[in-house]
Design an enzyme around this catalytic site. Structure first.
Site, short mmCIF file in Angstrom:
data_model
loop_
_atom_site.label_atom_id
_atom_site.label_comp_id
_atom_site.label_asym_id
_atom_site.label_seq_id
_atom_site.Cartn_x
_atom_site.Cartn_y
_atom_site.Cartn_z
N GLN A 1 36.41 6.72 -11.30
CA GLN A 1 35.03 6.98 -11.37
C GLN A 1 34.40 6.15 -9.91
O GLN A 1 33.11 6.51 -9.62
CB GLN A 1 34.49 6.61 -12.34
CG GLN A 1 34.70 7.31 -13.72
CD GLN A 1 34.11 6.82 -15.04
OE1 GLN A 1 34.73 6.04 -15.63
NE2 GLN A 1 32.96 7.42 -15.47
N HIS B 1 39.81 19.46 -7.43
CA HIS B 1 39.96 20.31 -6.16
C HIS B 1 40.53 21.67 -6.76
O HIS B 1 40.35 22.43 -5.75
CB HIS B 1 41.39 19.44 -5.48
CG HIS B 1 41.26 18.11 -4.89
ND1 HIS B 1 42.30 17.13 -4.80
CD2 HIS B 1 40.00 17.36 -4.83
CE1 HIS B 1 41.63 16.08 -4.26
NE2 HIS B 1 40.13 16.17 -4.27
N ASP C 1 36.40 12.12 -4.82
CA ASP C 1 37.20 11.67 -3.42
C ASP C 1 36.87 10.52 -3.02
O ASP C 1 37.51 10.05 -2.27
CB ASP C 1 37.08 12.91 -2.58
CG ASP C 1 38.02 14.49 -2.99
OD1 ASP C 1 38.74 14.16 -4.04
OD2 ASP C 1 37.76 15.33 -2.22
N ARG D 1 35.81 -5.81 -15.86
CA ARG D 1 36.75 -5.01 -16.35
C ARG D 1 36.86 -3.77 -15.56
O ARG D 1 35.92 -2.99 -15.44
CB ARG D 1 36.38 -4.54 -18.15
CG ARG D 1 37.27 -3.38 -18.60
CD ARG D 1 36.90 -3.05 -19.92
NE ARG D 1 37.81 -1.76 -20.30
CZ ARG D 1 37.38 -0.79 -20.84
NH1 ARG D 1 36.27 -0.22 -20.49
NH2 ARG D 1 38.19 0.24 -21.16
N HIS E 1 42.94 4.55 -17.80
CA HIS E 1 41.50 5.20 -17.86
C HIS E 1 41.28 6.57 -17.32
O HIS E 1 40.70 7.14 -16.41
CB HIS E 1 40.43 3.95 -17.27
CG HIS E 1 39.22 4.24 -17.71
ND1 HIS E 1 38.40 3.33 -18.38
CD2 HIS E 1 38.31 5.28 -17.95
CE1 HIS E 1 37.20 3.79 -18.81
NE2 HIS E 1 36.95 4.85 -18.50
N ASN F 1 42.12 3.45 -22.49
CA ASN F 1 40.84 3.59 -22.78
C ASN F 1 40.56 4.84 -23.49
O ASN F 1 40.94 5.78 -23.27
CB ASN F 1 40.00 3.62 -21.43
CG ASN F 1 38.57 3.48 -21.63
OD1 ASN F 1 37.95 2.72 -22.15
ND2 ASN F 1 38.15 4.85 -21.38
N GLU F 2 39.93 4.58 -24.93
CA GLU F 2 39.57 5.82 -25.46
C GLU F 2 40.61 7.02 -25.76
O GLU F 2 40.51 8.07 -25.11
CB GLU F 2 38.14 6.39 -24.71
CG GLU F 2 37.09 5.64 -24.72
CD GLU F 2 35.89 6.18 -24.27
OE1 GLU F 2 35.87 7.44 -23.90
OE2 GLU F 2 34.83 5.49 -24.16
N ASN G 1 34.43 0.88 -27.06
CA ASN G 1 33.28 1.37 -26.39
C ASN G 1 32.35 2.12 -27.23
O ASN G 1 32.80 2.91 -28.30
CB ASN G 1 34.03 2.47 -25.49
CG ASN G 1 34.98 1.87 -24.36
OD1 ASN G 1 35.04 0.71 -24.25
ND2 ASN G 1 35.46 2.72 -23.66
N TYR H 1 28.42 3.93 -27.87
CA TYR H 1 27.13 4.30 -26.97
C TYR H 1 26.33 4.91 -28.03
O TYR H 1 24.79 4.57 -28.11
CB TYR H 1 27.56 5.91 -26.34
CG TYR H 1 28.51 5.12 -24.98
CD1 TYR H 1 27.76 4.88 -23.98
CD2 TYR H 1 29.83 5.07 -24.97
CE1 TYR H 1 28.17 4.48 -22.85
CE2 TYR H 1 30.40 4.61 -24.00
CZ TYR H 1 29.50 4.12 -22.74
OH TYR H 1 30.38 3.60 -21.68
N GLU I 1 32.69 -1.56 -23.51
CA GLU I 1 31.62 -0.70 -22.92
C GLU I 1 30.54 -0.36 -23.83
O GLU I 1 30.59 -0.25 -25.06
CB GLU I 1 32.17 0.96 -22.63
CG GLU I 1 33.19 0.98 -21.42
CD GLU I 1 33.84 2.41 -21.26
OE1 GLU I 1 33.00 3.26 -21.66
OE2 GLU I 1 35.01 2.52 -20.79
#
Ligand code: NAG
Length: 506
Positions: free
Chosen positions: A40, A60, A73, A98, A143, A187-188, A330, A332, A400
């Site tokens: 990310q 891509h 990219d 992290r 991740h 992660n997740e 994490n 939300y 998160e």
């Protein structure tokens, strides 16, 4: 339980408790941080000998899959801008950072026959830069960015992923564990398995509904356990750190008070996160009982010669049970849950069809920029309570938590979200729940998977039109800084100006 209503005469009571809340402080050793992930933010997708990962490959080869047809990219170009990133951490005054390591940057072949010197050097630079300013690095090993070469060999559907991941983990522990004291294997897991293999919302978009997520779940959990044992047996004594696991858990509350809806909550939790955590954190180990039974029953009725959810042997259960030093979550939001909310929109077979439970978010909950994100009141408090009830012996780290907006520096919705979520953490602490730390997602705007750059989660705004990828602090950055500095939440605090400086000692 909290009181969330303030109507007529009860207003006074609510105001009094708000004043009491005002003076609450976070414990001295409570860790505040920010989180990011390699794909990310890093960019430099083909720098040196780095190979393609599944997100490079997806963006891509299938640009239409991304909302704004963008790629990672360049992203935030943190490969070149990492010193500015660390400067932002010093401006905020965080205790810990992290971030994740890109498997295909460390092992360009995916397999551990060759370790990239350039890849190791990059992460050494990041680690040394944060440590220079007393910020503790926390590394996520995976991740979501599997080397494409391993995806070509089946990825998480191939049981050999257990060895591939273990070999990679050993390289990471061996190179960085002298300075990095907290590792997170995955992660997740549900987003890896359910979204990537069991549906089409994360790479590699396989859509093997009701089959892919279950095979992936078993292999991923075994891969985690093997990496943990490697840390425990080969590194812990000399490095003295900890190794954990992070899952995404929403708050699932019953739609009504009925026994049916309470049972629906349990089934939804099994589907959403316990499938990937019960084997590790529960007393008995293995997959959750009701989900295992439902998957087996439906599989038989559908003509499968064995359950689509492959079970663990007793030996595997024992190997996996207890393999985490903490529960990383994490979080939300959350939703109301009931069997009556289930609709037949799901494929057969699928894990949603296996549980036949649905969820709803209420209309008056604030909508974030992400379609899936609505602000359920006190959802973090409820999630922490549900995790603690299920696994009372494990400390919890919120790895998160955050809110999405569009572009713009005045992010009052994010400010409110952080303040409210941190009040939830204080409520959980008041009840004796062992929450050790809190990492805001995210340090800065970044590539938000299939949403590209259309949804912003940053404390800092990033200008993706600017080749320098200039970062600018949002209002929420000043608010989070003030909370960390005073270790309490002042709902009336307003920054005097939007000029960011580094406080002495950072
Ligand atoms: C995913 O597979 C199901 C069948 O299992 C199908 O109904 C659905 O349309 C597929 N989704 C996509 C986006 O291909």
């Amino acid at each position: 339980m909290k009181s969330i209503l303030c109507v007529f005469y009860s207003c006074t009571i609510a105001l009094t408790s708000a004043a009491v809340k005002h003076s609450r402080t976070f414990p001295k050793d409570f860790i505040f941080g920010t989180s990011t992930a390699a794909y990310q933010i890093e960019g430099a997708w083909n720098a040196d000998d780095k190979s393609e990962n599944i997100w490079d490959y997806l963006t891509h080869t299938n640009p239409g899959a991304i909302d704004d047809r963008s790629t990672g990219d360049v992203a935030c170009d943190s490969f070149n801008n990492y010193k500015r990133d660390v400067e932002m951490m010093r401006e905020l005054g965080i205790d810990s950072y992290r971030f994740s390591v890109a498997w295909s940057r460390i092992l360009p072949n995916g397999l551990a026959d060759r370790v990239s010197e350039a890849g190791i050097a990059y992460y050494n630079n990041v680690i040394d830069e944060v440590l220079k300013y007393n910020i503790q690095p926390m590394i996520t090993l995976y991740h979501w960015d599997l080397p494409q070469k391993l995806q070509d060999m089946g990825g998480f559907l191939n049981p050999l992923i257990v060895d591939w991941f273990a070999d990679y983990a050993r390289v990471v522990f061996d190179n960085f564990g002298d300075r990095v004291k907290t590792f997170i294997t995955f992660n997740e897991a549900a987003q890896v398995c359910y979204e990537g293999y069991g549906s089409v919302t994360k790479a590699p978009l396989l859509n093997l509904t009701g089959i892919g997520e279950y095979i992936c779940a078993k292999n991923l959990v075994l891969a985690h356990a093997k990496a943990y044992h490697i840390y425990n047996n080969e590194f812990r004594a000399k490095q003295g750190g900890q190794c954990g696991y992070t899952i995404a858990a929403g708050a699932s509350l019953p739609l009504t008070d009925s026994d049916e809806d309470r049972h629906a909550v349990e089934l939804f939790i099994q589907f959403q996160w316990a499938l990937y955590t019960d084997p590790i954190f529960s007393k008995d180990g293995g997959f959750p009982k009701e989900l295992t039974e439902l998957a087996a029953k439906k599989s038989a009725a559908q003509g499968y010669p064995r359950s689509r959810l492959p079970d663990f042997t007793e030996e595997e259960k024992a190997y996996v049970r207890g393999t985490s030093d903490f529960f990383g979550v994490n979080h939300y939001s959350g939703a109301l849950t009931s069997g009556s909310l289930y609709t037949n929109q799901y494929a057969v077979p699928s894990s949603m069809d296996d549980i036949e439970v649905g969820q709803v978010a209420l209309d008056d909950w604030l909508q974030g920029a992400s379609p899936w994100l609505k602000k359920m009141p006190n959802s973090l408090y409820h999630a922490l309570r549900q995790i603690n009830e299920r696994y009372p012996d494990y400390p919890i780290i919120v790895t998160e938590n955050g809110w999405s907006t569009r572009e713009g520096i005045e992010d009052d919705e994010r400010v409110d979200y952080y303040r409210d979520a941190l009040e939830d953490v204080l409520d959980a602490l008041d009840e004796g729940i062992d929450v050790r730390g809190y990492y805001a997602w995210s340090l800065m705007d970044n590539f938000e998977w299939l949403a590209g750059y259309t949804e912003r989660f940053g404390l800092y705004e990033v200008d993706f039109e600017d080749p320098a990828r200039t970062r600018t602090p949002r209002k929420s950055a000043f608010i989070y800084k003030q909370i960390m500095k005073t270790r309490m939440i002042d709902h009336d605090y307003e920054p005097e100006s939007y000029v960011m400086t580094i406080d002495p000692g950072h």
